[in-house]
Design a protein around this motif. Sequence first.
Motif, PDB file in Angstrom:
ATOM      1  N   ASP A 190     -13.733  25.950  71.399  1.00 27.64           N
ATOM      2  CA  ASP A 190     -12.637  26.445  70.565  1.00 27.64           C
ATOM      3  C   ASP A 190     -11.528  26.980  71.465  1.00 27.64           C
ATOM      4  N   THR A 191     -10.350  26.370  71.397  1.00 25.11           N
ATOM      5  CA  THR A 191      -9.244  26.764  72.271  1.00 25.11           C
ATOM      6  C   THR A 191      -8.149  27.545  71.546  1.00 25.11           C
ATOM      7  N   ALA A 192      -8.395  27.938  70.306  1.00 22.72           N
ATOM      8  CA  ALA A 192      -7.373  28.649  69.527  1.00 22.72           C
ATOM      9  C   ALA A 192      -7.102  30.030  70.114  1.00 22.72           C
ATOM     10  N   GLN A 193      -5.846  30.453  70.044  1.00 21.43           N
ATOM     11  CA  GLN A 193      -5.465  31.784  70.498  1.00 21.43           C
ATOM     12  C   GLN A 193      -5.872  32.824  69.454  1.00 21.43           C
ATOM     13  N   PRO A 194      -6.332  33.998  69.882  1.00 26.04           N
ATOM     14  CA  PRO A 194      -6.609  35.067  68.918  1.00 26.04           C
ATOM     15  C   PRO A 194      -5.320  35.674  68.389  1.00 26.04           C
ATOM     16  N   TRP A 195      -5.410  36.437  67.339  1.00 28.44           N
ATOM     17  CA  TRP A 195      -4.253  37.121  66.783  1.00 28.44           C
ATOM     18  C   TRP A 195      -3.659  38.098  67.796  1.00 28.44           C
ATOM     19  N   SER A 196      -2.370  38.320  67.671  1.00 29.77           N
ATOM     20  CA  SER A 196      -1.702  39.395  68.392  1.00 29.77           C
ATOM     21  C   SER A 196      -1.773  40.669  67.545  1.00 29.77           C
ATOM     22  N   LEU A 197      -1.337  41.782  68.115  1.00 33.68           N
ATOM     23  CA  LEU A 197      -1.309  43.031  67.363  1.00 33.68           C
ATOM     24  C   LEU A 197      -0.454  42.898  66.106  1.00 33.68           C
ATOM     25  N   LYS A 198       0.703  42.246  66.226  1.00 32.27           N
ATOM     26  CA  LYS A 198       1.591  42.095  65.063  1.00 32.27           C
ATOM     27  C   LYS A 198       0.923  41.231  63.983  1.00 32.27           C
ATOM     28  N   ASP A 199       0.181  40.201  64.407  1.00 30.34           N
ATOM     29  CA  ASP A 199      -0.555  39.390  63.436  1.00 30.34           C
ATOM     30  C   ASP A 199      -1.561  40.258  62.678  1.00 30.34           C
ATOM     31  N   ALA A 200      -2.315  41.032  63.430  1.00 30.95           N
ATOM     32  CA  ALA A 200      -3.360  41.857  62.822  1.00 30.95           C
ATOM     33  C   ALA A 200      -2.769  42.919  61.902  1.00 30.95           C
ATOM     34  N   LEU A 201      -1.620  43.466  62.263  1.00 26.68           N
ATOM     35  CA  LEU A 201      -0.971  44.460  61.406  1.00 26.68           C
ATOM     36  C   LEU A 201      -0.569  43.857  60.067  1.00 26.68           C
ATOM     37  N   GLN A 202      -0.115  42.608  60.089  1.00 31.97           N
ATOM     38  CA  GLN A 202       0.221  41.925  58.836  1.00 31.97           C
ATOM     39  C   GLN A 202      -0.986  41.829  57.913  1.00 31.97           C
ATOM     40  N   VAL A 203      -2.133  41.534  58.497  1.00 32.28           N
ATOM     41  CA  VAL A 203      -3.353  41.367  57.711  1.00 32.28           C
ATOM     42  C   VAL A 203      -3.884  42.723  57.247  1.00 32.28           C
ATOM     43  N   ALA A 204      -3.718  43.741  58.066  1.00 30.93           N
ATOM     44  CA  ALA A 204      -4.284  45.051  57.744  1.00 30.93           C
ATOM     45  C   ALA A 204      -3.678  45.658  56.489  1.00 30.93           C
ATOM     46  N   LYS A 205      -2.399  45.402  56.230  1.00 37.15           N
ATOM     47  CA  LYS A 205      -1.751  46.028  55.077  1.00 37.15           C
ATOM     48  C   LYS A 205      -2.410  45.638  53.756  1.00 37.15           C
ATOM     49  N   PRO A 206      -2.582  44.337  53.460  1.00 34.71           N
ATOM     50  CA  PRO A 206      -3.283  44.001  52.208  1.00 34.71           C
ATOM     51  C   PRO A 206      -4.748  44.441  52.205  1.00 34.71           C
ATOM     52  N   LEU A 207      -5.370  44.537  53.378  1.00 33.89           N
ATOM     53  CA  LEU A 207      -6.750  45.025  53.421  1.00 33.89           C
ATOM     54  C   LEU A 207      -6.815  46.482  52.966  1.00 33.89           C
ATOM     55  N   GLU A 208      -5.801  47.267  53.324  1.00 35.75           N
ATOM     56  CA  GLU A 208      -5.733  48.645  52.837  1.00 35.75           C
ATOM     57  C   GLU A 208      -5.661  48.676  51.322  1.00 35.75           C
ATOM     58  N   GLU A 209      -4.803  47.848  50.768  1.00 33.60           N
ATOM     59  CA  GLU A 209      -4.605  47.828  49.315  1.00 33.60           C
ATOM     60  C   GLU A 209      -5.874  47.397  48.584  1.00 33.60           C
ATOM     61  N   LEU A 210      -6.676  46.561  49.240  1.00 30.42           N
ATOM     62  CA  LEU A 210      -7.907  46.063  48.624  1.00 30.42           C
ATOM     63  C   LEU A 210      -9.116  46.937  48.955  1.00 30.42           C
ATOM     64  N   GLU A 211      -8.856  48.084  49.598  1.00 30.90           N
ATOM     65  CA  GLU A 211      -9.905  49.073  49.892  1.00 30.90           C
ATOM     66  C   GLU A 211     -11.058  48.453  50.696  1.00 30.90           C
ATOM     67  N   VAL A 212     -10.698  47.744  51.767  1.00 31.10           N
ATOM     68  CA  VAL A 212     -11.701  47.159  52.647  1.00 31.10           C
ATOM     69  C   VAL A 212     -12.267  48.245  53.571  1.00 31.10           C
ATOM     70  N   PHE A 213     -13.581  48.257  53.738  1.00 28.90           N
ATOM     71  CA  PHE A 213     -14.261  49.309  54.506  1.00 28.90           C
ATOM     72  C   PHE A 213     -14.001  49.160  56.001  1.00 28.90           C
ATOM     73  N   TRP A 214     -14.107  47.909  56.508  1.00 30.64           N
ATOM     74  CA  TRP A 214     -13.734  47.701  57.903  1.00 30.64           C
ATOM     75  C   TRP A 214     -13.156  46.308  58.114  1.00 30.64           C
ATOM     76  N   MET A 215     -12.377  46.211  59.190  1.00 27.53           N
ATOM     77  CA  MET A 215     -11.737  44.992  59.648  1.00 27.53           C
ATOM     78  C   MET A 215     -12.366  44.660  60.994  1.00 27.53           C
ATOM     79  N   GLU A 216     -13.187  43.626  61.021  1.00 27.55           N
ATOM     80  CA  GLU A 216     -14.014  43.327  62.192  1.00 27.55           C
ATOM     81  C   GLU A 216     -13.349  42.315  63.120  1.00 27.55           C
ATOM     82  N   GLU A 217     -13.363  42.623  64.405  1.00 31.34           N
ATOM     83  CA  GLU A 217     -12.818  41.747  65.447  1.00 31.34           C
ATOM     84  C   GLU A 217     -11.430  41.195  65.101  1.00 31.34           C
ATOM     85  N   PRO A 218     -10.460  42.080  64.898  1.00 33.07           N
ATOM     86  CA  PRO A 218      -9.114  41.611  64.550  1.00 33.07           C
ATOM     87  C   PRO A 218      -8.308  41.144  65.754  1.00 33.07           C
TER      88      PRO A 218
END
Length: 368
Positions: A190-218
């Motif tokens: 697998d040669t795909a690049q991992p998310w950057s901090l800005k990518d992960a921040l985009q994802v974290a916002k809706p996770l907050e709204e959905l009351e997610v307990f943890w965000m693993e390996e972002p």
Amino acid sequence: MKITAIRISQHRYKFDPPFHASWDTRPRTNWDATIVRVETDEGVTGIGSGDLMVGFAGHEELFIGQDPMAIERHYRILANINFHYGRCWPLDLALWDLAGKITGQPCWKLLGGLSNKVRAYASSGTLRKPEQLVEVAQQFIAQGFGAMKIRFHRGDWRQDIAALTAVRQAVGDKLTLMVDCNQGWRMPWDTAQPWSLKDALQVAKPLEELEVFWMEEPLHRADYDGMAALRQSTRVRIAGGEMTRELHEFRNLIQRGSLDVLQPDVALVGGITGLRRVGQMALEHNLVFTPHTWTNGIGVIANAHLTAGATGAPFLEFPYDPPEWGLDRRDYMLVDPVDAKGGWFTLTDKPGLGIELDEERLKATKIG
């Protein structure tokens, strides 16, 4: 009592239809298992499993003739092997199983006896359509699970959020939901690049709204600063560490404020002996210690003994996503699969890890 032999065998269970793991671009049509047996001159044998024991061959003489109860001594040798070669921690699991059998005690009691129970979360492994994922979540509720981990990796994180949203809307607060982003490590091809901090921040916002307990390996496993910044920017807990190889790396993750949840796996990192140290570090820093445990039932039960007996956790991972990943496939090497009945791991007073190998199945699946 002395160690007289260490025997390692490799096994392969073939199945169809394949298992489409979210973190692997190649469909899986077999499940390999490495079985480690530590034999003694009094006929007592300890059993372990997990990683492939790469690099162990030729080091048997470092253990043969030694007292099997000298677990700390054996851990130090395994740590040296880990530095030079591969992760041979299944031997540590076998030594703990052996210690329990020698003393007539279950490992959870030898490790501290805190509890014989820990709540399980159902850890899904496939990328299902939203309506299918909702059905699976409802089945988990019916089986008594109080929490579920959902995999992200659909190519576009918005599709992942859509699947998560469908589950939250369907189950309400009946399930605690976790999310595994699988950005911390990659399969060899697998040669795909991992998310950057800005990518992960985009994802974290809706996770907050959905009351997610943890965000693993972002983020990538070595992005300590990025994880720390993400942790400070969201109220969702940041989890990781399942493939972190060295114990000092967990110290650094803790000191740099990178994680809320530490997830090393006894079958892959440090064994029970090493991860008992990490668990105590987590407790001393008011962090959650809840091992990753996506190997077979031997690894699952070893993680359960450590977590229940020594540290406690809000939830412990239970790899379970039938029909593609049911107990029949995961635990083919055991007479009785490791189950989480009613959503709980309940450990018995059987000596050691309390497991029994299915010798006939192992004969039929042996390779090499």
